[in-house]
Design a protein around this motif. Structure first.
Motif, PDB file in Angstrom:
ATOM      1  N   PHE A   1       0.864  -1.370   0.071  1.00 27.97           N
ATOM      2  CA  PHE A   1       0.032  -0.068   0.089  1.00 27.97           C
ATOM      3  C   PHE A   1       0.764   1.257  -0.076  1.00 27.97           C
ATOM      4  CE2 PHE A   1      -2.895  -3.222   2.140  1.00 27.97           C
ATOM      5  CZ  PHE A   1      -3.689  -3.335   1.177  1.00 27.97           C
ATOM      6  N   GLY A   2       2.014   1.142   0.030  1.00 29.28           N
ATOM      7  CA  GLY A   2       3.140   2.431  -0.387  1.00 29.28           C
ATOM      8  C   GLY A   2       3.409   3.023   0.898  1.00 29.28           C
TER       9      GLY A   2
ATOM     10  N   THR B   1      -0.346  10.987  -1.355  1.00 26.76           N
ATOM     11  CA  THR B   1      -0.435  10.013  -2.561  1.00 26.76           C
ATOM     12  C   THR B   1       0.373   8.790  -2.467  1.00 26.76           C
ATOM     13  OG1 THR B   1      -0.698  12.144  -3.974  1.00 26.76           O
ATOM     14  CG2 THR B   1      -0.123  10.073  -5.249  1.00 26.76           C
ATOM     15  N   TYR B   2      -0.348   7.491  -2.898  1.00 26.85           N
ATOM     16  CA  TYR B   2       0.508   6.424  -2.515  1.00 26.85           C
ATOM     17  C   TYR B   2       0.373   5.638  -3.838  1.00 26.85           C
ATOM     18  CZ  TYR B   2       0.020   7.942   2.454  1.00 26.85           C
ATOM     19  OH  TYR B   2       0.008   8.433   3.638  1.00 26.85           O
ATOM     20  N   GLN B   3       1.440   4.877  -3.915  1.00 25.24           N
ATOM     21  CA  GLN B   3       1.508   3.834  -5.134  1.00 25.24           C
ATOM     22  C   GLN B   3       1.004   2.416  -4.560  1.00 25.24           C
ATOM     23  OE1 GLN B   3       5.270   2.256  -6.989  1.00 25.24           O
ATOM     24  NE2 GLN B   3       4.227   2.835  -8.718  1.00 25.24           N
ATOM     25  N   VAL B   4      -0.051   1.938  -4.842  1.00 27.74           N
ATOM     26  CA  VAL B   4      -0.525   0.592  -4.486  1.00 27.74           C
ATOM     27  C   VAL B   4      -0.271  -0.578  -5.434  1.00 27.74           C
ATOM     28  CG1 VAL B   4      -2.646  -0.581  -3.756  1.00 27.74           C
ATOM     29  CG2 VAL B   4      -2.147   1.660  -3.043  1.00 27.74           C
TER      30      VAL B   4
ATOM     31  N   ASP C   1       2.042 -11.936 -12.026  1.00 27.06           N
ATOM     32  CA  ASP C   1       2.015 -10.469 -12.654  1.00 27.06           C
ATOM     33  C   ASP C   1       1.717  -9.601 -11.653  1.00 27.06           C
ATOM     34  OD1 ASP C   1       2.011  -8.985 -14.909  1.00 27.06           O
ATOM     35  OD2 ASP C   1      -0.318  -8.698 -14.938  1.00 27.06           O
ATOM     36  N   THR C   2       2.108  -8.093 -12.178  1.00 20.42           N
ATOM     37  CA  THR C   2       1.927  -7.280 -10.992  1.00 20.42           C
ATOM     38  C   THR C   2       1.530  -5.961 -11.560  1.00 20.42           C
ATOM     39  OG1 THR C   2       3.934  -7.915  -9.807  1.00 20.42           O
ATOM     40  CG2 THR C   2       3.394  -5.768  -9.392  1.00 20.42           C
ATOM     41  N   PHE C   3       0.667  -5.291 -10.959  1.00 16.29           N
ATOM     42  CA  PHE C   3      -0.120  -4.113 -11.416  1.00 16.29           C
ATOM     43  C   PHE C   3      -0.131  -3.212 -10.388  1.00 16.29           C
ATOM     44  CE2 PHE C   3      -4.110  -1.236 -11.601  1.00 16.29           C
ATOM     45  CZ  PHE C   3      -3.943  -0.813 -12.863  1.00 16.29           C
ATOM     46  N   CYS C   4       0.572  -1.659 -10.838  1.00 16.35           N
ATOM     47  CA  CYS C   4       0.445  -0.720  -9.856  1.00 16.35           C
ATOM     48  C   CYS C   4      -0.400   0.701 -10.110  1.00 16.35           C
ATOM     49  CB  CYS C   4       2.010  -0.321  -9.517  1.00 16.35           C
ATOM     50  SG  CYS C   4       2.988  -1.561  -8.823  1.00 16.35           S
TER      51      CYS C   4
END
Length: 613
Positions: free
Chosen positions: A159-160, A179-182, A195-198
């Motif tokens: 969850f960043g 602002t967070y990169q999840v 697989d990974t998705f952000c």
């Protein structure tokens, strides 16, 4: 007069020595009580499955359960109606597919029971997986919904903020707005696909947003001027012109490409004041490109029950220098695989677009095509399997199991889409079946008590697929698609023997295992046999007389092979029983001329008679 002491010692579960001391007097018995083990023993069933190298449909199971002792009872349910009580069995599946295999362990000494289940993929092509998710923001709390494809069985969310989750659809709350990169990483243990998705999640009251934007204009030839239209007080810009040249940090650059083509030009902006970042990318056509490719594709909907809204997409584009495929499925998801498969989360109408591009000796080419897809409706289909006047195992348990096959009907063509074994009170059912016309066939399995007593039957009570009653799944569920198996006549024992092999003469792919061969006399079925894996069949103990052999395989036409058993020749062996996708087996090339033909009756309502002169 010294005192004698008796010491009693034991070692407990934690390897600690416990003692009790007694003075020895006149007594002859001593009682020493110890609590040597207060922990409980838990058991946990677990296993892994691997295909055998020589046969991909033969699966070996490695038992990883704990603990293992002589008092442990093991039960394996292989998901295809069969089971085993071995510690580490090897099981061969009749058909490729996905099976839910469960291992149950019962340890009578430890007084514990545990069950572990795993989806086992049998002889299936590896399925690509693609991570994706959506989210809903409520204050600092966000609800995440997994939209991944490829049947993942493990999820890892970051969850960043230094925290993570392994739930499929987690709810997460942040302590501080921002602002967070999840990122979501998915994994399928059976297909080994990962697989990974952000994506970026913005929470609470943040500083003003920044938005990258630009325009461009051709100056001359392959030279273009770019105008930065970004907002949000950016103080740093980065231009990538998509041709491998160094980045430009000018606010309004001018760029010249070496050759014509379509380029992916990106502008990234950074505001050190607000900490905001944004990127904008456009495809720009530079100069005269060569139209050396044409995008096109076909698609197939998965007709297997349960696989709702699942499609295969097949690239059929033309061109010799295609190297890139970009799919937009119209539901917010994309793919870069040439021939992807995709499952739509909801039913509806979707515009699916394919964009192809490539760079070859003839120059750069790019082409796009879009097609509209309307997902079908899905319903449930079920009924009862009767053996004579009563459903199997109903009202009393008869020890019978029915193998029920589901066929999708299209004109005179039947295509098998599902099969399963059923035994509980004679009921069978298939869930989430795609709309259309269907035919059902039921046959008792070899383990059934009445295996040799009843004939297989199709929808209704008929033994041949051409006579089967079809069921329409167009307006809702159908739960009265009953199948009635008639009793097989008892044939007297005789000295005759008939054997042979089923051969598909049009070379179409047919599974010849456990197929039905009927033995007819005077047009009536008197006996039946099932083929082995090579299509071989045998009838033994047949009375002398004239017979006809017919193969019964749904969607295939069978030759009617005549056999005559006499006292002189009571064996007919090595016969070839032909089947085909068409009921026309051969055409004589010799020209034939008929001078006069009489056809009657006319008009005809059933059979037509032809009289030749």
């Amino acid at each position: 007069d010294s005192v004698s002491l008796l010491t009693v010692s034991v070692t407990d579960c934690n390897l600690q020595v416990l003692q009790q001391v007694f003075p020895i007097g006149n007594q002859t018995q001593f009682q020493a009580d110890f609590e040597i083990c207060t922990q409980t023993i838990n058991c946990e069933a677990s296993f892994i499955a691997e295909p055998m190298p020589a046969n991909q449909q033969q699966i070996g199971f490695e038992n990883l359960s704990f603990p293992v002792s002589y008092s442990t009872y093991w039960h394996w349910d292989f998901g295809d109606g069969s089971d085993s009580f071995d510690f580490e069995p090897v099981h061969e599946y009749a058909q490729p597919g996905i099976y839910n295999v469960c291992l149950t362990m019962v340890d009578s000494m430890a007084a514990c029971t545990s069950t572990f289940c795993l989806e086992v993929w049998v002889n299936l092509i590896s399925v690509d997986c693609e991570a994706h998710y959506s989210f809903d923001i409520q204050g600092n709390t966000v609800t995440f919904t997994d939209l991944s494809t490829g049947f993942p069985d493990a999820w890892l969310w970051t969850f960043g903020d230094g925290t993570a989750s392994s739930e499929q659809n987690p709810i997460h709350a942040w302590n501080i707005p921002g602002t967070y990169q999840v990122c979501l990483t998915i994994y399928n243990d059976s297909t080994q696909c990962e697989d990974t998705f952000c994506d970026i999640v913005t929470l609470g009251d943040t500083l003003p947003d920044c938005h990258a934007d630009y325009s461009y204009a051709q100056v001359q030839g392959l030279t273009y001027a770019f105008t930065n239209l970004s907002t949000g007080q950016p103080d740093q810009v980065i231009w990538d012109f998509g041709d491998g040249t160094p980045f430009s940090y000018e606010t309004n650059p001018v760029h010249t490409w070496e050759q014509a083509g379509i380029y992916h030009v990106c502008l990234a902006i950074i505001s050190n004041l607000t900490g905001c970042q944004d990127v904008m990318c456009l495809y720009i056509t530079v100069g005269d490109t060569i139209s050396a490719c044409q995008a096109d594709f076909n698609f197939l909907v998965d007709s297997v029950p349960g696989n709702t809204n699942h499609y295969w997409f097949i690239d059929s584009s033309t061109g010799i220098n295609i190297s890139s495929w970009y799919w937009d499925f119209g539901d917010g998801t994309t793919s870069f695989i040439r021939n992807p498969d995709h499952t739509f989360a909801d039913s509806g109408t979707y515009d699916v677009c394919l964009t192809i591009s490539g760079q070859g000796n003839t120059g750069y080419c790019s082409s796009s095509v879009c097609k509209s897809i309307i997902t079908p409706a899905y319903h449930n289909l079920g009924g009862q399997v009767f053996a004579g006047n009563f459903p199997i195992n109903n009202p009393d348990f008869t020890g019978d199991t029915a193998l029920v096959r589901l066929f999708k009907k299209s004109g005179n063509r039947l295509t098998e889409v599902a099969r399963a074994n059923f035994w509980e009170y004679g009921y069978y059912f298939f869930i989430d079946v795609m709309e259309g016309e269907y035919v059902v066939q039921a046959d008792l399995t070899p383990e059934s008590n009445a295996y040799t007593s009843f004939m297989p039957a199709y929808s209704g009570d008929v033994p041949y697929w051409q006579q089967a009653q079809s069921f329409s799944l167009s307006g809702g569920d159908v739960f009265d698609a009953d199948v009635v198996m008639s009793a097989l006549p008892t044939m007297e024992n005789g000295p005759g023997l008939i054997s042979g092999q089923v051969v598909c003469i049009d070379n179409s792919l047919v599974d010849l295992t456990e197929r039905i061969i009927y033995l007819l006399r005077d047009g009536n079925i008197v006996s039946l046999s099932h083929t082995d894996t090579l299509g071989n069949f045998v009838f033994s103990g047949v009375p002398l007389g004239a017979y006809t052999l017919r193969a019964e395989i749904a969607g295939k036409y069978s030759d009617a092979l005549a056999v005559n058993l006499t006292e002189v020749d009571n064996q007919a062996m090595l016969l070839q029983l032909n089947i085909s996708s068409s009921n026309v087996y051969n055409i004589d090339d010799t020209d034939s001329f008929v001078n006069a033909v009489k056809l009657f009756p006319n008009p005809a309502t059933d059979n037509i008679n032809l009289s030749f002169n």
